[in-house]
Design an enzyme around this catalytic site. Structure first.
Site, PDB file in Angstrom:
ATOM      1  N   ASP A 158       0.865  -1.186   0.000  1.00 34.17           N
ATOM      2  CA  ASP A 158       0.000   0.000   0.000  1.00 34.17           C
ATOM      3  C   ASP A 158       0.899   1.233   0.000  1.00 34.17           C
ATOM      4  OD1 ASP A 158      -2.252   1.893   0.565  1.00 34.17           O
ATOM      5  OD2 ASP A 158      -3.335   0.038   0.933  1.00 34.17           O
ATOM      6  N   ASP A 197       3.854   3.206  -4.328  1.00 37.58           N
ATOM      7  CA  ASP A 197       2.811   3.844  -5.120  1.00 37.58           C
ATOM      8  C   ASP A 197       2.810   3.093  -6.449  1.00 37.58           C
ATOM      9  OD1 ASP A 197       1.375   5.386  -6.926  1.00 37.58           O
ATOM     10  OD2 ASP A 197       2.060   7.292  -6.083  1.00 37.58           O
ATOM     11  N   VAL A 198       1.741   2.363  -6.705  1.00 34.94           N
ATOM     12  CA  VAL A 198       1.737   1.468  -7.872  1.00 34.94           C
ATOM     13  C   VAL A 198       1.716   2.227  -9.208  1.00 34.94           C
ATOM     14  CG1 VAL A 198       0.723  -0.502  -6.656  1.00 34.94           C
ATOM     15  CG2 VAL A 198      -0.787   1.147  -7.810  1.00 34.94           C
ATOM     16  N   TYR A 256     -13.854   7.085 -12.603  1.00 32.78           N
ATOM     17  CA  TYR A 256     -13.938   5.747 -11.996  1.00 32.78           C
ATOM     18  C   TYR A 256     -14.464   4.743 -13.027  1.00 32.78           C
ATOM     19  CZ  TYR A 256     -14.694   2.268  -8.316  1.00 32.78           C
ATOM     20  OH  TYR A 256     -14.634   1.139  -7.530  1.00 32.78           O
ATOM     21  N   LYS A 314     -12.249   1.667 -14.611  1.00 31.97           N
ATOM     22  CA  LYS A 314     -12.618   0.271 -14.334  1.00 31.97           C
ATOM     23  C   LYS A 314     -13.001  -0.464 -15.621  1.00 31.97           C
ATOM     24  CE  LYS A 314     -11.979   0.259  -9.843  1.00 31.97           C
ATOM     25  NZ  LYS A 314     -10.933  -0.554  -9.213  1.00 31.97           N
ATOM     26  N   THR A 342     -17.154  -1.102   2.828  1.00 35.62           N
ATOM     27  CA  THR A 342     -15.824  -0.555   3.114  1.00 35.62           C
ATOM     28  C   THR A 342     -15.971   0.962   3.295  1.00 35.62           C
ATOM     29  OG1 THR A 342     -15.055   0.154   0.928  1.00 35.62           O
ATOM     30  CG2 THR A 342     -14.907  -2.214   1.401  1.00 35.62           C
TER      31      THR A 342
END
Ligand SMILES: NC(=O)c1ccc[n+]([C@@H]2O[C@H](COP(=O)([O-])OP(=O)(O)OC[C@H]3O[C@@H](n4cnc5c(N)ncnc54)[C@H](O)[C@@H]3O)[C@@H](O)[C@H]2O)c1
Length: 262
Positions: free
Chosen positions: A46, A72-73, A163, A167, A198
């Site tokens: 993460d 940080d991906v 978003y 996705k 979540t």
């Protein structure tokens, strides 16, 4: 070549080495525990090492094997360092779970190019970066599992375009990689959750669940974990390139009347 699952044909006590991005997030609480229960070693990634370490500490208290890594991906240098660090700890990675993501609740007029690009970077470029970084290792082993956590927002329209677009891109990235892994034991799938319990989900959406979701229930992160855990097994070897929708039926029903009224 016959398919080899390291979890079954190698040291089965050890299970798989599974890298999970976004591992300190809400959904990963369910994903990590399910994978831990299945005997896998968790490589938790993460942004913030402290939050990630806290998630790992919780997993270790439950008796699971887990390691924390900060990255940080969206950054190539971070991902390359991550690959080196992970290999130093466990040797090889058998499965990648791309769960890091962001829901930027901006409609068109609230966005600018920078904010839109950042969401695409996190939700789409990040998974690409991790898959790219570990692809050669998976190919060398001729076995692997890649699971991208997409969303039903990628298959339907959605008010927040960064978003939905990111996705949708992630689900199509999933399908597009099948060619690269043709004839190997590597599968690539997307999981497309609906509303999961979540912190990402605001109260207004929670309140709508009984009226919009045929099961009438918000999804527990553990349910997402159960599905992903199954995808890592040899029994799931023919599930490949799928968008596995887990939404309580929300996207399957056109509501002719308002459930709230009757
Ligand atoms: N919660 C839902 O209802 C829902 C529904 C469908 C899909 N999803 C997807 O599931 C995944 C997990 O969502 P969640 O609800 O746990 O959200 P969350 O915000 O609790 O977790 C997301 C995690 O990703 C991490 N992250 C963000 N950017 C990162 C980066 N650049 N590098 C590394 N890590 C980064 C965050 O620090 C956070 O810990 C996301 O991809 C989300 O889009 C969630």
């Amino acid at each position: 070549m016959a398919e080899q699952n390291p979890g079954e044909t190698g040291n089965s006590q050890r299970g798989l080495n599974v890298l999970v991005s976004g591992a300190a997030g809400g959904m990963c609480r369910g994903i990590n525990k399910r994978l831990g229960r299945a005997g896998h070693t968790l490589l938790c990634v993460d942004l913030d090492l402290e939050r990630c370490q806290a998630a790992v500490d919780e997993l270790r208290i439950e008796g699971f094997t887990a390691h924390a890594f900060a990255a940080d991906v969206t950054r190539q240098d971070d991902v390359e360092r991550l690959r080196t660090d992970v290999k130093a700890v466990v040797g090889e990675v058998h499965a990648l779970i791309n769960a890091a993501g962001v829901l930027d609740q901006k409609m068109l007029l609230d966005h600018d190019v920078d904010s839109f690009s950042r969401a695409i970077d996190i939700n789409l470029v990040g998974p690409f970066a991790l898959i790219r970084a570990f692809a050669e290792d998976l190919l060398a082993a001729n076995w692997g599992r890649i699971v991208n956590v997409s969303s039903i927002a990628g298959t339907t329209g959605y008010p927040y375009p960064s978003y939905a677009a990111s996705k949708a891109g992630l689900s199509n990235l999933t399908r597009s990689l099948l060619v690269d892994f043709w004839g190997t034991g590597i599968t690539v799938n997307s999981v497309c959750p609906g509303v999961v319990d979540t912190p990402m989900v605001i109260q207004q959406v929670r309140d709508q669940v009984p009226h919009k979701v045929p099961t009438g229930k918000i999804i527990d992160p553990d349910e997402i974990g159960a599905l992903i855990s199954f995808l890592l097994t040899n029994d799931a070897r023919s599930i490949n390139g799928a968008d596995l929708v887990i939404d309580g039926g929300a996207t399957q029903i056109f509501q002719w009347f308002d459930q709230a009224q009757g």
